[in-house]
Design a protein around this motif. Sequence first.
Motif, short mmCIF file in Angstrom:
data_model
loop_
_atom_site.label_atom_id
_atom_site.label_comp_id
_atom_site.label_asym_id
_atom_site.label_seq_id
_atom_site.Cartn_x
_atom_site.Cartn_y
_atom_site.Cartn_z
N MET A 133 17.34 98.98 109.05
CA MET A 133 16.61 97.43 107.66
C MET A 133 15.62 98.18 105.98
N LEU A 134 15.01 99.56 106.55
CA LEU A 134 14.52 99.88 105.57
C LEU A 134 15.13 100.43 104.33
N LEU A 135 16.75 101.05 105.14
CA LEU A 135 17.44 102.07 104.18
C LEU A 135 17.94 100.48 103.51
N PHE A 136 18.05 98.88 103.93
CA PHE A 136 18.67 98.02 103.10
C PHE A 136 17.07 97.41 101.95
N VAL A 137 16.45 97.30 102.63
CA VAL A 137 15.03 96.84 101.62
C VAL A 137 15.65 98.78 100.51
N LEU A 138 15.34 99.62 101.09
CA LEU A 138 15.50 100.59 99.91
C LEU A 138 16.38 100.17 98.48
N PHE A 139 17.53 99.74 99.14
CA PHE A 139 18.14 99.57 98.16
C PHE A 139 18.69 98.22 97.52
N GLY A 140 17.71 97.62 98.04
CA GLY A 140 17.13 95.77 97.67
C GLY A 140 16.13 96.13 96.22
N LEU A 141 15.66 97.53 96.17
CA LEU A 141 14.51 97.90 95.55
C LEU A 141 15.19 98.30 93.98
N LEU A 142 16.24 98.71 94.48
CA LEU A 142 16.58 99.10 93.09
C LEU A 142 17.49 98.18 92.00
N ALA A 143 16.97 96.56 93.11
CA ALA A 143 17.38 95.34 91.57
C ALA A 143 16.48 95.85 91.10
N VAL A 144 14.94 96.08 91.17
CA VAL A 144 13.97 96.81 89.55
C VAL A 144 14.90 97.08 88.71
N ASP A 145 14.95 99.03 89.21
CA ASP A 145 14.90 99.21 87.49
C ASP A 145 16.61 98.76 87.39
N PHE A 146 17.21 97.51 88.17
CA PHE A 146 18.81 97.37 87.09
C PHE A 146 18.39 96.30 86.33
N SER A 147 16.83 95.81 86.40
CA SER A 147 16.30 94.39 85.92
C SER A 147 16.60 94.47 84.28
N ASP A 148 16.25 95.43 83.73
CA ASP A 148 16.18 95.15 82.07
C ASP A 148 18.47 95.17 81.73
N ALA A 149 18.82 96.34 83.17
CA ALA A 149 19.98 95.84 82.22
C ALA A 149 20.57 94.81 82.28
N THR A 150 21.61 95.30 80.67
CA THR A 150 22.19 93.58 80.56
C THR A 150 23.62 93.72 80.66
N GLY A 151 24.59 95.31 81.28
CA GLY A 151 25.59 95.74 80.96
C GLY A 151 25.73 97.29 80.55
N PHE A 152 27.09 97.56 80.98
CA PHE A 152 27.90 99.14 80.47
C PHE A 152 29.40 99.07 80.34
N PRO B 145 10.97 100.05 85.11
CA PRO B 145 10.95 99.14 84.66
C PRO B 145 10.61 98.58 85.98
N GLY B 146 9.62 97.80 86.45
CA GLY B 146 9.00 97.71 87.14
C GLY B 146 7.27 98.28 87.28
N ALA B 147 6.67 97.09 87.94
CA ALA B 147 5.40 97.39 88.63
C ALA B 147 4.70 98.40 89.01
N PRO B 148 3.82 98.83 88.71
CA PRO B 148 3.23 100.51 88.47
C PRO B 148 3.28 100.98 90.37
N TRP B 149 3.09 99.42 91.39
CA TRP B 149 3.37 99.80 92.79
C TRP B 149 4.74 100.31 93.22
N ILE B 150 5.54 99.66 92.40
CA ILE B 150 7.22 100.02 93.21
C ILE B 150 7.22 101.44 93.15
N GLU B 151 6.84 103.03 93.15
CA GLU B 151 7.19 103.87 93.42
C GLU B 151 6.62 103.89 94.43
N PRO B 152 5.10 104.01 94.69
CA PRO B 152 4.15 104.57 95.83
C PRO B 152 4.90 103.43 97.17
N LEU B 153 4.99 101.98 97.08
CA LEU B 153 6.05 101.51 97.59
C LEU B 153 7.08 102.33 98.36
#
Length: 226
Positions: free
Chosen positions: A186-205, A142-150
């Motif tokens: 701070m950048l490591l925190f941002v990288l962990f925060g970006l994982l919210a994009v990958d988990f955005s379409d997960a409803t549970g497991f 998931p996520g916009a195309p610019w997520i990976e370059p970011l």
Amino acid sequence: MGGFPGAPPRTQGPLPCSFALAVSNKTVNLTEGFPYISLCGSFPPQSCIFSQFLNIGAAMVAWISVLRYVQFREWGIPKFPNRLCLGSGFLCALGASIVGNFQQTNELSMHLFGSFLAFVVGMAYFWTQLVLLRLAKPRAQPGAPWIEPLRLLLCGLCTALMVAMIVLHFWPRRSEAAVCEWSTAMLLFVLFGLLAVDFSDATGFAISLQSRPRSCPSGAAHLPSL
């Protein structure tokens, strides 16, 4: 046992809080130079906050690493590199916990070891993810195309700051090295925060445990594993 993936760790708050407390109670002196994160969290009461939230953050990093492992498995990432990525995530979590519990004023060698795991292995965790995603190219990502370059930009910047931190520390230009350390964290925190994009379409497991039937031989049971 089932549940929702949850949000990435938000441990960046206690670091500025520890800094503010250290400055206010004069355990660090800004006129002598900008302090390292570890120095700000070395003395009470800020050391208590520092330890508590790093332990919470470590638990969340470990949990996120498991979620990422399961997600990568669903995306068809091979088992061995996926487990390698999972292991680096666990080591990053362990490092954060060690840093929080072994302050540099009490046990410097363990503190530095924890810092290595949290920073260097933590950075390797995100580089490994980038490589695996580039090779596998999952369609379900998931996520916009610019997520990976970011992510690539942030990983490169974080790595450069980490190298600069080490070089400046031994220069020695400690204030500049401390700024690089804070920026890297701070950048490591941002990288962990970006994982919210990958988990955005997960409803549970769900994680299930299957008991072996009593009549089944010990070698015949098949138990699903991570």
